[in-house]
Structure formats: C-alpha cells, structure tokens
Design a protein around this motif. Structure first.
Motif, short mmCIF file in Angstrom:
data_model
loop_
_atom_site.label_atom_id
_atom_site.label_comp_id
_atom_site.label_asym_id
_atom_site.label_seq_id
_atom_site.Cartn_x
_atom_site.Cartn_y
_atom_site.Cartn_z
N GLY A 48 0.76 -1.39 -0.09
CA GLY A 48 0.11 -0.17 -0.15
C GLY A 48 0.78 1.00 -0.04
N ARG A 49 0.50 2.33 0.52
CA ARG A 49 0.91 3.62 0.57
C ARG A 49 2.13 3.61 1.14
N GLN A 50 2.40 2.86 2.40
CA GLN A 50 3.78 2.86 3.02
C GLN A 50 4.66 2.52 2.17
N GLN A 51 4.47 1.25 1.45
CA GLN A 51 5.45 0.78 0.47
C GLN A 51 5.85 1.78 -0.60
N LEU A 52 4.72 2.32 -1.25
CA LEU A 52 4.96 3.20 -2.40
C LEU A 52 5.72 4.25 -1.58
N ILE A 53 5.46 4.88 -0.63
CA ILE A 53 6.27 6.09 -0.19
C ILE A 53 7.76 5.68 0.04
N GLU A 54 8.09 4.44 0.64
CA GLU A 54 9.42 4.37 0.85
C GLU A 54 9.97 3.99 -0.49
N GLU A 55 9.50 3.26 -1.66
CA GLU A 55 10.21 3.18 -2.70
C GLU A 55 10.46 4.48 -3.51
N ALA A 56 9.51 5.38 -3.29
CA ALA A 56 9.52 6.77 -4.04
C ALA A 56 10.81 7.37 -3.33
N ILE A 57 10.90 7.30 -2.13
CA ILE A 57 11.99 7.85 -1.51
C ILE A 57 13.33 7.30 -1.89
N ARG A 58 13.42 6.08 -1.83
CA ARG A 58 14.58 5.39 -2.08
C ARG A 58 15.10 5.49 -3.38
N THR A 59 13.80 5.78 -4.52
CA THR A 59 14.26 5.93 -5.74
C THR A 59 14.84 7.27 -6.15
N ILE A 60 14.14 8.26 -5.63
CA ILE A 60 14.66 9.64 -5.79
C ILE A 60 16.23 9.62 -5.20
N GLY A 61 16.23 9.08 -4.01
CA GLY A 61 17.59 9.05 -3.23
C GLY A 61 18.68 8.44 -4.08
N GLY A 62 18.51 7.39 -4.73
CA GLY A 62 19.25 6.80 -5.66
C GLY A 62 19.54 7.73 -7.08
N ALA A 63 18.52 8.09 -7.48
CA ALA A 63 18.77 9.07 -8.73
C ALA A 63 19.78 10.24 -8.28
N VAL A 64 19.65 10.72 -7.08
CA VAL A 64 20.33 11.93 -6.85
C VAL A 64 21.76 11.63 -6.66
N THR A 65 21.96 10.36 -5.87
CA THR A 65 23.22 9.84 -5.89
C THR A 65 24.08 9.52 -7.06
N ARG A 66 23.22 8.96 -7.95
CA ARG A 66 23.70 8.74 -9.33
C ARG A 66 24.39 9.94 -9.97
N ARG A 67 23.41 11.01 -9.80
CA ARG A 67 24.04 12.42 -10.41
C ARG A 67 25.30 12.80 -9.72
N ILE A 68 25.22 12.74 -8.55
CA ILE A 68 26.60 13.16 -7.89
C ILE A 68 27.78 12.24 -8.22
N GLU A 69 27.52 10.87 -8.48
CA GLU A 69 28.74 10.24 -8.80
C GLU A 69 28.88 10.29 -10.63
N VAL A 70 28.00 10.86 -11.17
CA VAL A 70 28.46 10.86 -12.49
C VAL A 70 29.25 12.59 -12.76
N VAL A 120 18.69 8.07 3.30
CA VAL A 120 19.07 8.76 2.04
C VAL A 120 19.85 10.08 2.11
N LEU A 121 19.46 10.94 3.11
CA LEU A 121 20.08 11.97 3.22
C LEU A 121 21.59 11.94 3.70
N GLU A 122 21.87 10.87 4.56
CA GLU A 122 23.09 10.50 4.80
C GLU A 122 24.02 9.99 3.80
N SER A 123 23.34 9.25 2.81
CA SER A 123 23.77 8.76 1.73
C SER A 123 24.39 9.88 0.69
N TRP A 124 23.66 10.76 0.69
CA TRP A 124 24.05 12.04 -0.17
C TRP A 124 25.25 12.69 0.57
#
Length: 187
Positions: A48-70, A120-124
């Motif tokens: 449900g909603r909880q899973q979707l929010i978790e995945e959305a935050i992790r996905t955005i987190g990963g996308a930003v981290t990839r931009r930093i790495e590039v 996610v913030l700590e990973s950035w």
C-alpha cells in the motif's frame, strides 16, 4: 519519456510528497494524476501507501546519488552542481510548487519513513564527502562540509518555493563554490 506504470507511480508519489507533504499523499489522487487505475497501486505495491512512499524516497535518493557520482568524474564542483541542478530542475519544472520529497519525509511524523529519508540524506552526505575527500579536502573536514552542502541546498530549495524564484538556490550554489574553493586551497 515513456515509463511503465510502476515507475510513473513512484515518480508521481515523489512529486506529490514534494508538493503536498507526506501526510497529504493519497493513493486515489496519485492514481488519478498518474493516469492509472486505483487497482494498479495495490497490484504494484501490495504494501500500500507505505510501500509506495518508501520506494519513492529510495528511488529519488538513488537518482540523486547517481547524479552526484556522474558529476564526480568531472571534479568536486561538477558533483556539487549536479546535486544543485537536480533541485533546480524540480523547482523550475513544477513552477516552484514541488521541493525535495526526501526532506519532506525526513521532517514528517512517521518514524519509519523518517528513518528511510534520513538514510537517504546521509547517503548524499557520504557521496559528497567522498567526492570532496578525493579532491584533496581534509578527510576530517569533508563530512562536515558535505553535511553543510546538503543542509544549505535543502534550505535554499525551501526559500525558492517561498519566494517563487530560483535566486536562493543560485546564490547558495555560488557560496558553496567559494567555500569548496577555499577548502581546496587549504590543502
């Protein structure tokens, strides 16, 4: 860009959270905005909603981290700019109505979601600290400087929304450049 239903829902949830806050994100509104049947939410996100929010935050987190790495491949300033450019694009693409969904969740009242957003913030911060350290900034200072960068940019995003202007982010990035240049000069 054509995306599958699941991906559209993840990015739609992130946009809704960045715009309305985590408490106002509803599956019904998301289905409507993403143009998918409400049943798709439960098909793709049985938690449900909880899973979707978790995945959305992790996905955005990963996308930003990839931009930093590039950006890292071109040096510390490019990595920092990649981080700032991510939020500039979000702000401009949404007419300043949406900010950082990760920060929104990190300051929300759900402890489980807050923990994920904090990770996610700590990973950035860790990625930026590695970039700064690799560039020659004192490894003892790099994590503090990275934390400052994340805090400054997240604060600038909020100011941009309040002022309906990209100026706070632009000015913050200019000052971050000076700060990093000074830190590189202290080597």
């Amino acid at each position: 860009m054509a995306r599958d239903t699941r991906t559209r829902m993840i990015y739609g949830a992130a946009r809704m959270i960045g715009t309305r806050g985590v408490g106002a994100m509803s599956l019904r509104d998301l289905a409507k905005e993403a143009g998918v049947p409400i049943g798709s939410t439960y098909h793709h996100f049985p938690g449900g909603r909880q899973q979707l929010i978790e995945e959305a935050i992790r996905t955005i987190g990963g996308a930003v981290t990839r931009r930093i790495e590039v950006g890292r491949e071109r040096g510390p300033v490019a990595a920092l700019d990649a981080f700032g450019d991510e939020w500039r694009a979000v702000l401009e693409d949404t007419g300043f109505s949406s900010g950082c969904p990760v920060f929104s969740v990190a300051t929300g009242d759900d402890p489980g979601l807050r923990d994920i957003a904090t990770e996610v913030l700590e990973s950035w911060q860790a990625s930026l600290a590695d970039v700064l350290s690799d560039a020659g900034i004192d490894p003892g200072r790099a994590p503090r400087l990275a934390m400052f960068v994340v805090a400054a940019i997240e604060g600038a995003v909020a100011l941009c929304q309040a002022e309906q202007s990209i100026a706070p982010l632009r000015d913050t990035m200019t000052e971050i450049h000076h700060l990093v240049d000074d830190a590189l000069g202290d080597r």
